[in-house]
Each structure stands twice: as C-alpha cells, then as structure tokens.
Write an enzyme that holds these catalytic residues in place. Structure first.
Site, PDB file in Angstrom:
ATOM      1  CG  ASP A 100      -1.911   1.263   1.287  1.00  0.00           C
ATOM      2  OD1 ASP A 100      -1.912   1.911   0.468  1.00  0.00           O
ATOM      3  OD2 ASP A 100      -2.827   0.898   2.014  1.00  0.00           O
ATOM      4  CG  ASP A 110      -9.426   2.862   1.301  1.00  0.00           C
ATOM      5  OD1 ASP A 110      -8.694   2.934   0.269  1.00  0.00           O
ATOM      6  OD2 ASP A 110      -9.161   2.996   2.323  1.00  0.00           O
TER       7      ASP A 110
HETATM    8  C1  GLA Z   1      -5.723   2.189   2.681  1.00  0.00           C
HETATM    9  C2  GLA Z   1      -5.983   1.000   1.858  1.00  0.00           C
HETATM   10  C3  GLA Z   1      -7.058  -0.153   2.714  1.00  0.00           C
HETATM   11  C4  GLA Z   1      -6.276  -0.231   4.072  1.00  0.00           C
HETATM   12  C5  GLA Z   1      -5.946   0.826   4.823  1.00  0.00           C
HETATM   13  C6  GLA Z   1      -5.187   0.251   6.045  1.00  0.00           C
HETATM   14  O1  GLA Z   1      -6.552   2.941   3.039  1.00  0.00           O
HETATM   15  O2  GLA Z   1      -6.415   1.495   0.672  1.00  0.00           O
HETATM   16  O3  GLA Z   1      -7.563  -0.907   1.660  1.00  0.00           O
HETATM   17  O4  GLA Z   1      -5.407  -1.175   3.557  1.00  0.00           O
HETATM   18  O5  GLA Z   1      -4.970   1.493   4.027  1.00  0.00           O
HETATM   19  O6  GLA Z   1      -4.428   1.183   6.602  1.00  0.00           O
END
Ligand code: GLA
Length: 409
Positions: A159, A230
């Site tokens: 990420d 997200d």
């Molecule tokens: C980001 C990702 C999510 C999750 C969070 C965890 O927002 O897009 O899917 O993994 O981080 O902190």
C-alpha cells in the site's frame, strides 16, 4: 506434441543451424527458474480491514480461518486469509521487523491457517509507514520479503501510503515522469524481492488506481492492482466504483487483474439487492473476491450470496475476460463478458429507483450482439429462462439480473 509449436508456426530452421545442432549436441542448459504461477483466476479469500480495521487480532484471523471452513466458503473457492494493516511491531537493531503484541507468533498463525487448507496474506507498503502509521518496508524490501517467506506468507498487499512523503518529497523529483519512475521502481523492488524468495506469493498493489497502474502493474510482477480509492459499505461507494471500471477490461487476464477493492457484502446497511448487485458486478469484472465481513456472525442470506457457485464461476472463468459495459439506457446498464467454451454472461443493473422512466426495461439483444431468443440461466434464482428481443424486464431498485447464456446466438 513437443515439436508442435514449430510445425504450427511453419518455422523452417535454417539448414546450417539444424546441421550444427545435430553434429554437436549441446550440454543441457540449466533451466531458468520459472516464475511461480499464482492468481491464474482472480484471488478469492477474506481480508480483515473492511470489518475489523485497526482492531484485528490473531484470534480474529484464526476465527476467520475456522469460519471459512465451517461455512463452506473454502470449498466454494475462498482461499486467502489476509491480515491487513496493524500487525506490525518495531524493527530490531539488525532491521528485522517484529510483529506487535496483537500477533505474537506469525509463523504459528501461518501454520494454523495452512492446516485448514487455506493461505495467509499480509500487508505492507513502499513508504516508511503504512496508512495506519505502522512500520512499512522502505529500505527493508529484501529483508521483509524473506521474513514473509520464512513465516509462510502467500500474499502481500503493498500500500502506497507514506511513500509520497517519505520518498517523493525527500527526492523532490523534477516532473511527473520522474515521480512515476520513482513509484514504479519502488513497486518493482518489492516485486523482485518477493520473486527472489522462491516462494509463490500473490503481489497485490494498492495505490488507489493512480497513474494508470493497469498499464505498468504487470511489469513490476503485480498480480492485481487497485483501480480506485477505498470502498465503503454503502451503495453510493459500490456504484461509483462500478462506474470507474468501464474501459479497463483489456488490462485484466490470468495472473494480472484489476482490483476494484475488497467486498463489502454483509457490511453496513446495504439491501439484499445491493449486496447481490455488488457481488454480481465484482464477478462480471473478474475482480478478486475478498470478503470483508464478520464471518462468525454471517447471516444465512449473506452466506448465500457469497457462496453462490454459479456467480463465483463467472468470476473464476478460465478465459479471464473482464466484462465491458455495452450500453446504458437511462439508469439501466448492460455489461457482458465472454466465457470459456463460447458461453456469455450478461448483467443488467438497475442503478436507478423504481420510479425512473426506463423501468421496466426492454432488453435490446441486438445491441449486445445476440440474435433471436436466447436460452439463459438466471444465476440468482437458478431458473432457466428465454430472453427475447425487446423483452420487458422487471429489475428492482439497485438489483441486477445476472444470466449465463450457454450457447449465445
Ligand atoms: C488504505 C487501503 C485500505 C487499507 C488501509 C489500511 O486505506 O486502501 O484498503 O489497507 O489503508 O490502513
């Protein structure tokens, strides 16, 4: 069969080459290690983030693994149990990352998951910190990849998060092209580190669909890449994500998938129709199917959606062709995807409410390349039906008619 490729290609090897090969047998070349094949169909499993977020513990992961088996989800194809952010502890003096107190023994947890016929996934990122502010992999990529392999990890979600702050701002790239080069290099570094471990691990990029990741994802060894920000457990979010997937079909295929984010089926306050539409469209889009709900307290109607074998079979179809949106009429949209063996899946999504003028909707078969009556199976009711030109279809508010046509004409 061995020589078929030459025959098929009609290749005639130059005589001199043939003669040389025949008179001087070459010593057998050591075979280059072939890349382990993972994600030949979109990965299926469960991820901790959508339900537990930062609260997840080792016990939650064990419970999820147990429930995968008990609910029949494992047998329906869900294999990966993925720990998202907040498992990370501190690095020691040698740079080795340790887990925090919520995850006392990752190796033992991997063994627990594997003993149930499942696989374990983990989470990190190319910056110094994860999104939740825990230690990420910047400067420790090889070390972390080795650690994952030692633990028995099968899947990594990587990420972006603090990468901009930690690398972009520090290096102050001159222009966008240089910025992109830095980011691709960071993802490539981990891709190579994973490969170097020799352990097959699915590599999942999470950088929110920025910089046309679908164009360069495969070059860094990615098996999937997020195409959006997200997901949230409400219809607005699900629908917005669906809309953003139009045009991305050509980038998906065996081993490399567009990822419109994890499933919210069973979370929030979505109606059953909305949950069905969400699952139908993720299957049409050949998306990874990573459930994100509270498995020990799953309602039967949610289990029925997540374990619908016919819908899962669309997602997992061996051809690996993601659906395309073929036409839109008012607030009804028609997506189709070709399936192995010449079959076809059609999803008709009513994104409007019951009062919109386009409802009831009349299907234009010619517009989706079909001619005359088509025998189809409704994958939610299980009923066989015949679709005819201009047929009036009643599709409720936010629901989807999902059919499989075995022999489209
Ligand atoms: C980001 C990702 C999510 C999750 C969070 C965890 O927002 O897009 O899917 O993994 O981080 O902190």
């Amino acid at each position: 069969m061995k020589f078929a490729p030459f025959a098929l290609l009609g290749l005639a090897l130059p005589l001199a080459v043939v003669a040389q090969t025949a008179s001087k047998p070459q010593p057998a070349q050591p075979k280059a290690p072939s890349a382990p094949l993972v994600a030949q169909t979109p990965p299926m499993g469960w991820n901790s983030w959508n339900y537990f977020a930062g609260r997840v513990t080792e016990q939650d992961i064990k419970n999820a693994a147990d429930q995968m088996v008990a609910t029949g989800m494992r047998d329906a194809g869900y294999v990966y149990i993925n720990i998202d952010d907040t498992w990370e502890g501190e690095r020691d003096a040698t740079g080795v990352l340790h887990t925090n107190q919520k995850f006392p023994d990752m190796k033992e947890l991997a063994d627990y998951v594997h003993a149930r016929g499942l696989k374990l996934g983990i989470y990190s990122g190319p910056g110094a910190k994860t999104c939740a502010g825990y230690a990420a992999s910047l400067g420790h990529e090889e070390q972390d990849a080795k650690l994952y392999a030692e633990w028995g990890i099968d899947y990594l979600k990587y990420d972006l998060c603090s990468f901009h702050r930690d690398v972009m701002e520090a290096k102050a790239p001159q222009d966008e092209a240089e910025q992109m080069r830095l980011m691709i290099a960071a993802y490539d570094k981990m891709g190579k580190a994973l490969k170097a471990t020799g352990r097959p691990m699915v590599y999942s990029l999470c950088q929110y669909g920025w910089d046309a990741v679908w164009e360069w994802g495969p070059s860094v060894g990615a098996n999937l890449w997020r195409t959006t920000g997200d997901v949230q457990a409400n219809w607005m979010s699900i629908y917005e994500i669906i809309e953003r997937q139009a045009g991305l079909a050509k980038y998906a295929g065996p081993g490399h998938w567009n990822d419109p984010d994890m499933l919210e089926v069973g979370n929030g306050k979505m109606s059953l129709a909305e949950n069905r539409s969400h699952f139908s469209m993720w299957a049409m889009l050949a998306s990874p199917l990573l459930a994100g709900n509270d498995l020990p307290n799953m309602k039967p109607e949610i289990k029925a959606i997540l374990t619908n074998k016919d819908v899962i079979a669309i997602d997992q179809d061996k051809l690996g062709k993601q659906a395309q949106r073929v036409y839109v009429e008012g607030q009804v949209e028609i997506w189709t995807r070709p399936l192995a063996g010449g079959a076809m899946a059609v999803a008709i999504l009513n994104s409007g409410d019951d009062r919109v003028a386009t409802h009831p909707f009349r299907l234009n078969l010619a517009k989706i390349g079909l001619h005359g009556p088509q025998k189809a199976k409704d994958l939610w009711t299980g009923q066989e039906l015949t679709l005819t030109e201009n047929q009036r279809l009643e599709i409720k508010h936010h629901d989807t008619l999902l059919v499989r046509i075995a022999q489209p004409k």
